[in-house]
Design a protein around this motif. Structure first.
Motif, PDB file in Angstrom:
ATOM      1  N   CYS A 105      -0.970  11.932 -10.518  1.00 15.11           N
ATOM      2  CA  CYS A 105      -1.220  10.889 -11.515  1.00 15.11           C
ATOM      3  C   CYS A 105      -0.927   9.502 -10.912  1.00 15.11           C
ATOM      4  CB  CYS A 105      -0.331  11.154 -12.735  1.00 15.11           C
ATOM      5  SG  CYS A 105      -0.713  10.115 -14.096  1.00 15.11           S
ATOM      6  N   LEU A 106       0.201   9.386 -10.193  1.00 14.86           N
ATOM      7  CA  LEU A 106       0.525   8.099  -9.566  1.00 14.86           C
ATOM      8  C   LEU A 106      -0.508   7.743  -8.502  1.00 14.86           C
ATOM      9  CD1 LEU A 106       4.407   8.461  -9.264  1.00 14.86           C
ATOM     10  CD2 LEU A 106       3.129   7.054 -10.887  1.00 14.86           C
ATOM     11  N   ALA A 107      -0.964   8.744  -7.771  1.00 10.57           N
ATOM     12  CA  ALA A 107      -1.997   8.493  -6.753  1.00 10.57           C
ATOM     13  C   ALA A 107      -3.257   7.938  -7.411  1.00 10.57           C
ATOM     14  CB  ALA A 107      -2.310   9.776  -5.996  1.00 10.57           C
ATOM     15  N   HIS A 108      -3.632   8.497  -8.564  1.00 10.62           N
ATOM     16  CA  HIS A 108      -4.818   7.996  -9.272  1.00 10.62           C
ATOM     17  C   HIS A 108      -4.615   6.548  -9.721  1.00 10.62           C
ATOM     18  CE1 HIS A 108      -7.711  11.238  -9.594  1.00 10.62           C
ATOM     19  NE2 HIS A 108      -6.730  12.098  -9.805  1.00 10.62           N
ATOM     20  N   LEU A 109      -3.439   6.271 -10.264  1.00 13.52           N
ATOM     21  CA  LEU A 109      -3.190   4.911 -10.748  1.00 13.52           C
ATOM     22  C   LEU A 109      -3.194   3.917  -9.583  1.00 13.52           C
ATOM     23  CD1 LEU A 109      -0.390   5.666 -13.375  1.00 13.52           C
ATOM     24  CD2 LEU A 109      -2.732   4.997 -13.831  1.00 13.52           C
ATOM     25  N   LEU A 110      -2.561   4.287  -8.468  1.00  9.01           N
ATOM     26  CA  LEU A 110      -2.544   3.411  -7.292  1.00  9.01           C
ATOM     27  C   LEU A 110      -3.956   3.242  -6.717  1.00  9.01           C
ATOM     28  CD1 LEU A 110       0.678   4.882  -5.678  1.00  9.01           C
ATOM     29  CD2 LEU A 110       0.411   2.510  -6.415  1.00  9.01           C
ATOM     30  N   HIS A 111      -4.696   4.340  -6.688  1.00  7.10           N
ATOM     31  CA  HIS A 111      -6.073   4.310  -6.178  1.00  7.10           C
ATOM     32  C   HIS A 111      -6.923   3.374  -7.033  1.00  7.10           C
ATOM     33  CE1 HIS A 111     -10.196   6.162  -5.821  1.00  7.10           C
ATOM     34  NE2 HIS A 111      -9.889   6.006  -4.550  1.00  7.10           N
ATOM     35  N   ASP A 112      -6.716   3.448  -8.347  1.00  7.91           N
ATOM     36  CA  ASP A 112      -7.490   2.611  -9.268  1.00  7.91           C
ATOM     37  C   ASP A 112      -7.173   1.134  -9.058  1.00  7.91           C
ATOM     38  OD1 ASP A 112      -9.300   2.597 -11.629  1.00  7.91           O
ATOM     39  OD2 ASP A 112      -7.585   1.578 -12.545  1.00  7.91           O
ATOM     40  N   GLN A 113      -5.926   0.869  -8.624  1.00 10.94           N
ATOM     41  CA  GLN A 113      -5.533  -0.545  -8.427  1.00 10.94           C
ATOM     42  C   GLN A 113      -5.572  -0.932  -6.945  1.00 10.94           C
ATOM     43  OE1 GLN A 113      -1.957  -1.418 -10.730  1.00 10.94           O
ATOM     44  NE2 GLN A 113      -2.573   0.028 -12.292  1.00 10.94           N
ATOM     45  N   ASP A 114      -6.339  -0.159  -6.168  1.00 13.09           N
ATOM     46  CA  ASP A 114      -6.525  -0.435  -4.733  1.00 13.09           C
ATOM     47  C   ASP A 114      -5.209  -0.543  -3.973  1.00 13.09           C
ATOM     48  OD1 ASP A 114      -9.291  -0.461  -4.995  1.00 13.09           O
ATOM     49  OD2 ASP A 114      -9.282  -2.573  -5.597  1.00 13.09           O
ATOM     50  N   GLN A 115      -4.228   0.259  -4.353  1.00 16.15           N
ATOM     51  CA  GLN A 115      -2.941   0.223  -3.657  1.00 16.15           C
ATOM     52  C   GLN A 115      -2.616   1.588  -3.041  1.00 16.15           C
ATOM     53  OE1 GLN A 115       0.356  -1.814  -5.561  1.00 16.15           O
ATOM     54  NE2 GLN A 115      -1.024  -2.700  -7.048  1.00 16.15           N
ATOM     55  N   PHE A 116      -3.648   2.414  -2.867  1.00 19.03           N
ATOM     56  CA  PHE A 116      -3.438   3.737  -2.276  1.00 19.03           C
ATOM     57  C   PHE A 116      -4.066   3.749  -0.888  1.00 19.03           C
ATOM     58  CE2 PHE A 116      -5.211   8.036  -1.568  1.00 19.03           C
ATOM     59  CZ  PHE A 116      -4.019   8.735  -1.506  1.00 19.03           C
ATOM     60  N   SER A 117      -3.259   3.990   0.117  1.00 22.06           N
ATOM     61  CA  SER A 117      -3.797   4.039   1.481  1.00 22.06           C
ATOM     62  C   SER A 117      -2.944   4.981   2.324  1.00 22.06           C
ATOM     63  CB  SER A 117      -3.801   2.633   2.093  1.00 22.06           C
ATOM     64  OG  SER A 117      -4.207   2.723   3.434  1.00 22.06           O
ATOM     65  N   LEU A 152       0.856  -1.194   0.000  1.00 16.27           N
ATOM     66  CA  LEU A 152       0.000   0.000   0.000  1.00 16.27           C
ATOM     67  C   LEU A 152       0.892   1.244   0.000  1.00 16.27           C
ATOM     68  CD1 LEU A 152      -2.699  -1.142   2.560  1.00 16.27           C
ATOM     69  CD2 LEU A 152      -2.903  -1.052   0.087  1.00 16.27           C
ATOM     70  N   HIS A 153       0.431   2.258  -0.688  1.00 18.62           N
ATOM     71  CA  HIS A 153       1.282   3.439  -0.902  1.00 18.62           C
ATOM     72  C   HIS A 153       0.645   4.705  -0.356  1.00 18.62           C
ATOM     73  CE1 HIS A 153       2.388   0.437  -3.908  1.00 18.62           C
ATOM     74  NE2 HIS A 153       3.579   1.003  -3.973  1.00 18.62           N
ATOM     75  N   ASN A 154       1.533   5.599  -0.005  1.00 18.14           N
ATOM     76  CA  ASN A 154       1.160   6.909   0.514  1.00 18.14           C
ATOM     77  C   ASN A 154       1.904   7.922  -0.363  1.00 18.14           C
ATOM     78  OD1 ASN A 154       0.663   9.052   2.238  1.00 18.14           O
ATOM     79  ND2 ASN A 154       2.349   8.531   3.609  1.00 18.14           N
ATOM     80  N   LEU A 155       1.230   8.961  -0.789  1.00 20.13           N
ATOM     81  CA  LEU A 155       1.837   9.907  -1.749  1.00 20.13           C
ATOM     82  C   LEU A 155       2.123  11.250  -1.100  1.00 20.13           C
ATOM     83  CD1 LEU A 155       2.464   9.914  -4.843  1.00 20.13           C
ATOM     84  CD2 LEU A 155       1.150   7.935  -4.127  1.00 20.13           C
ATOM     85  N   ILE A 156       3.325  11.769  -1.322  1.00 25.65           N
ATOM     86  CA  ILE A 156       3.650  13.117  -0.855  1.00 25.65           C
ATOM     87  C   ILE A 156       4.024  13.962  -2.067  1.00 25.65           C
ATOM     88  CG2 ILE A 156       5.331  14.488   0.429  1.00 25.65           C
ATOM     89  CD1 ILE A 156       5.346  12.204   2.481  1.00 25.65           C
ATOM     90  N   VAL A 157       3.346  15.097  -2.168  1.00 30.72           N
ATOM     91  CA  VAL A 157       3.612  16.020  -3.275  1.00 30.72           C
ATOM     92  C   VAL A 157       4.283  17.264  -2.680  1.00 30.72           C
ATOM     93  CG1 VAL A 157       2.524  17.437  -5.060  1.00 30.72           C
ATOM     94  CG2 VAL A 157       1.632  15.170  -4.552  1.00 30.72           C
ATOM     95  N   THR A 206      -3.272   5.924   5.273  1.00 26.03           N
ATOM     96  CA  THR A 206      -3.168   5.595   6.706  1.00 26.03           C
ATOM     97  C   THR A 206      -2.417   4.294   6.972  1.00 26.03           C
ATOM     98  OG1 THR A 206      -5.381   4.689   6.451  1.00 26.03           O
ATOM     99  CG2 THR A 206      -5.210   6.875   7.456  1.00 26.03           C
ATOM    100  N   ASN A 207      -2.508   3.321   6.057  1.00 27.08           N
ATOM    101  CA  ASN A 207      -1.858   2.020   6.314  1.00 27.08           C
ATOM    102  C   ASN A 207      -0.788   1.714   5.272  1.00 27.08           C
ATOM    103  OD1 ASN A 207      -3.617   1.356   8.485  1.00 27.08           O
ATOM    104  ND2 ASN A 207      -5.213   0.999   6.954  1.00 27.08           N
ATOM    105  N   ALA A 208      -0.034   2.717   4.877  1.00 24.38           N
ATOM    106  CA  ALA A 208       0.912   2.510   3.769  1.00 24.38           C
ATOM    107  C   ALA A 208       2.159   1.761   4.238  1.00 24.38           C
ATOM    108  CB  ALA A 208       1.294   3.852   3.187  1.00 24.38           C
ATOM    109  N   ASP A 209       2.716   0.982   3.297  1.00 29.25           N
ATOM    110  CA  ASP A 209       4.025   0.350   3.519  1.00 29.25           C
ATOM    111  C   ASP A 209       5.116   1.183   2.873  1.00 29.25           C
ATOM    112  OD1 ASP A 209       2.628  -2.058   4.415  1.00 29.25           O
ATOM    113  OD2 ASP A 209       2.082  -2.256   2.293  1.00 29.25           O
ATOM    114  N   ILE A 210       4.716   1.922   1.842  1.00 33.48           N
ATOM    115  CA  ILE A 210       5.689   2.702   1.065  1.00 33.48           C
ATOM    116  C   ILE A 210       5.225   4.149   0.979  1.00 33.48           C
ATOM    117  CG2 ILE A 210       6.772   2.955  -1.214  1.00 33.48           C
ATOM    118  CD1 ILE A 210       6.222  -0.056  -1.637  1.00 33.48           C
ATOM    119  N   THR A 211       6.135   5.076   1.231  1.00 23.58           N
ATOM    120  CA  THR A 211       5.828   6.495   1.048  1.00 23.58           C
ATOM    121  C   THR A 211       6.537   6.985  -0.211  1.00 23.58           C
ATOM    122  OG1 THR A 211       5.488   6.920   3.382  1.00 23.58           O
ATOM    123  CG2 THR A 211       6.117   8.796   2.032  1.00 23.58           C
TER     124      THR A 211
END
Lengths: 437, 183
Positions: free
Chosen positions: A85-97, A3-8, A99-104
């Motif tokens: 854009c990456l957040a959208h792609l991750l969100h679409d593939q259910d890998q955006f979280s 699961l990923h967390n995005l910082i802009v 609060t519970n991210a493994d990767i920032t």
């Protein structure tokens, strides 16, 4: 699955993407500061980044409206595009979280319509404002990944710890590969170094011929802009004529022979034909105040003859110098409901166009409307009408521009805008009455 | 001599006391909640301040001020949407439309579970399109109460604002008697 967390990053804050909400397609996409429900100034840019024809998120994921909530203000520039854009792609593939991210992921860069990542400015300031947050993320047990254009990564080499996973990405699918996610189908962009050349085939004539034919068919098939044509039909059907023009211009700029020709046929055999049919479906007749033969003067008699005259480009009536007060009866013979705008233009003392009457109505097949009275008096009086079976929100602006146009180039441009998007345009001019000895 | 001086001082103090008493009795207390025409115009024309909503509430609670403010608003407005003949219409997707001569208002609920609504203002009057597109504030009067909300820039004839459930503008949207003004 991670699961990923995005910082802009910005030069003042490190903004975390807190949520992505898919919204009704009728709304404009918006970026909100968390809990404030205040649209941030980049919202307009974000909407254009999402929505076709300019946006890439709809191209990638098929949806045209989102709301993104961020933890800190992002107020200007386009460097947020890669992260969003990456957040959208991750969100679409259910890998955006968040609060519970493994990767920032820390991502900065512009993304162009061909999914190429472009370098951005102030990269050193951006990493400085994010540094403490990224260190905290690492201490919390999350893997930190840095993504930016390769040119920006060179600038970052001295600023980031070796433990952080740093990727210079030239395209969006390189960024996807770095994250271990899939780029949506049909949108894979290859870097120049990954393009492979095929080996030569044995030289048998038949084989060459069939290969050539297959190659030609494939060439046409591959280059045929199916999506653009589908979109263009949709834009035309929905009355989004500005988007239609933009799509057509975009294809023209690509200088792809197959695509350009496909759109040429689309324009000539569909849009211009439709424009012409609509124009012909318009029936305009003049009505005068003095319709009887008891008119007193020669002028009255001439004006009376105008009553019931069909106004057409080929059949222009003669008008005395003093002018004739007339109204226009406008009837539609189109098979569907149409919107008609009709205007009469004269010239002021400076020779600039002067709209002396403008009238419009939505009319059903066979219905008609009558305009207010207007005096037509010389060869400068011009009647312009436009007709379309689409809402006039998109094209009424072009029609208004046409009324104000005083040079041939601008007139031609506005008429082209209207006719090339399927709007019928009708123009007529009266000739002065010349008495013969 | 000293006795006379004392008498004079006492008499003078008495005179001052009487004067103060008269001033206090005759003084007309100034209404702290009074809002002048200048304030009303500033609320309409700008620049906007944080206390505007509070002042709009004060105006709404005063019959004369309400009439005066509405007259000023009508004189300054770029376009308006008058009372509706019927309640706003709802589409299958949950959108609610309120139609007017100059502009339409569309209310679209957010798909998120946060009681948020998007309200879109769509300019319809093509002849005054450019002029109306300069609007920066949306005012509404519903059941005698005025509210306002800043309008983001109108682009291609559309401006979109976000409002939470319970916002007075949202309640006014469903009131056919409500009148909307943009400035």
């Amino acid at each position: 699955m991670s699961l990923h967390n995005l910082i802009v990053p910005t030069t003042r804050h490190a903004a975390q993407i807190l949520s992505i909400t898919r919204e009704d397609p009728d709304i404009r996409s918006v970026v909100c500061l968390n809990d404030s429900f205040q649209a941030l100034p980049i919202s307009n840019g974000y909407d254009q980044f999402v929505r076709r024809p300019t946006g890439i998120i709809e191209k990638l994921l098929g949806r045209s409206a989102y709301r993104i909530d961020v933890s800190a203000p992002v107020t200007q520039g386009d460097s947020w595009q890669l992260g969003f854009c990456l957040a959208h792609l991750l969100h679409d593939q259910d890998q955006f979280s968040p609060t519970n991210a493994d990767i920032t992921i820390w991502a900065t860069g512009e993304v162009d319509p061909h999914f190429r990542v472009r370098q951005v400015d102030h990269i050193d300031a951006k990493i400085k404002t994010s540094y403490e947050l990224l260190v905290a993320e690492e201490r919390a047990g999350r893997k930190v990944m840095i993504l930016a254009a390769p040119e920006n990564i060179l600038e970052l080499s001295d600023c980031v710890p070796k433990e952080w996973d740093v990727h210079g990405v030239a395209t969006l699918n390189e960024a996807c590969a770095a994250l271990g996610i899939q780029m949506p189908d049909n949108h894979v962009v290859q870097s120049p170094d990954t393009v492979k050349t095929s080996e030569m085939e044995p030289n048998r004539i038949k084989k060459y011929l069939s290969a050539t034919v297959i190659a030609l068919v494939a060439l046409v098939g591959v280059n045929m802009p199916y999506q653009s044509l589908t979109d263009s039909f949709k834009y035309e059907r929905d009355g989004q004529l500005r988007a239609l023009r933009m799509e057509m211009r975009k294809i023209n700029r690509q200088k792809n022979w197959v695509a350009t020709n496909a759109f040429y046929f689309f324009e000539v055999f569909f849009l211009l034909r439709k424009s012409s049919q609509l124009e012909r479906s318009l029936s305009i007749t003049t009505l005068t105040l003095n319709q009887d033969s008891t008119a007193q003067s020669e002028t009255d008699l001439i004006c009376a003859r105008l009553s019931g005259a069909i106004v057409s480009a080929k059949n222009l009536s003669l008008v005395p110098k003093t002018g004739c007060p007339v109204t226009f009866n406008v009837k539609s013979k189109a098979k569907s409901d149409v919107r008609v705008w009709l205007a009469v233009i004269d010239q002021d003392n400076d020779g600039s166009p002067l709209t002396i009457m403008k009238h419009g109505a939505d009319i059903k097949p066979g219905q008609q409307f009558v305009t207010p009275t207007v005096t037509i008096n010389n060869q400068k009086t011009l009647l312009i009408a436009a007709i379309s079976d689409r809402p006039d929100e998109a094209w009424s602006g072009w029609f208004n521009n046409l009324l104000l146009s005083d040079t041939f180039d601008i007139i031609e441009l506005e008429v082209d805008r209207l006719t090339s998007t399927g709007v019928g345009v009708f123009q007529a001019r009266w000739q002065p009455f010349i008495e013969l000895d | 001599m000293s006795v006379e001086t004392d008498k004079i001082e006492i008499a003078f103090e008495q005179l001052v006391d009487i004067q103060n008493t008269i001033d206090t009795v005759l003084k007309v207390p100034k209404n702290p909640g009074h809002i002048g025409v200048r304030d009303m115009l500033r609320i309409i024309i700008g620049p906007q301040t944080d206390s505007d909503q509070e002042k709009l509430s004060e105006i709404s609670s005063n019959f004369l001020a309400r009439r005066q403010f509405k007259a000023l608003l009508k004189s300054q407005t770029l376009a308006s949407q008058t009372k509706q003949a019927a309640a706003s219409s709802k589409t299958t997707s949950g959108q609610v439309r309120r139609s007017g001569d100059d502009f339409d208002l569309n209310l679209i609920p957010s798909t998120g579970d946060d009681k948020l609504f998007y309200m879109q203002l769509k300019v319809k009057n093509h002849e005054r399109f450019a002029q109306i597109s300069k609007a920066e504030m949306l005012f509404v009067e519903s059941k005698g109460v005025f509210s306002s909300v800043p309008l983001p820039e109108i682009l291609d004839g559309v401006s979109q604002i976000m409002i939470r459930q319970g916002h007075p503008v949202l309640d006014a949207f469903h009131d056919p008697e409500a009148e909307f003004f943009i400035k």
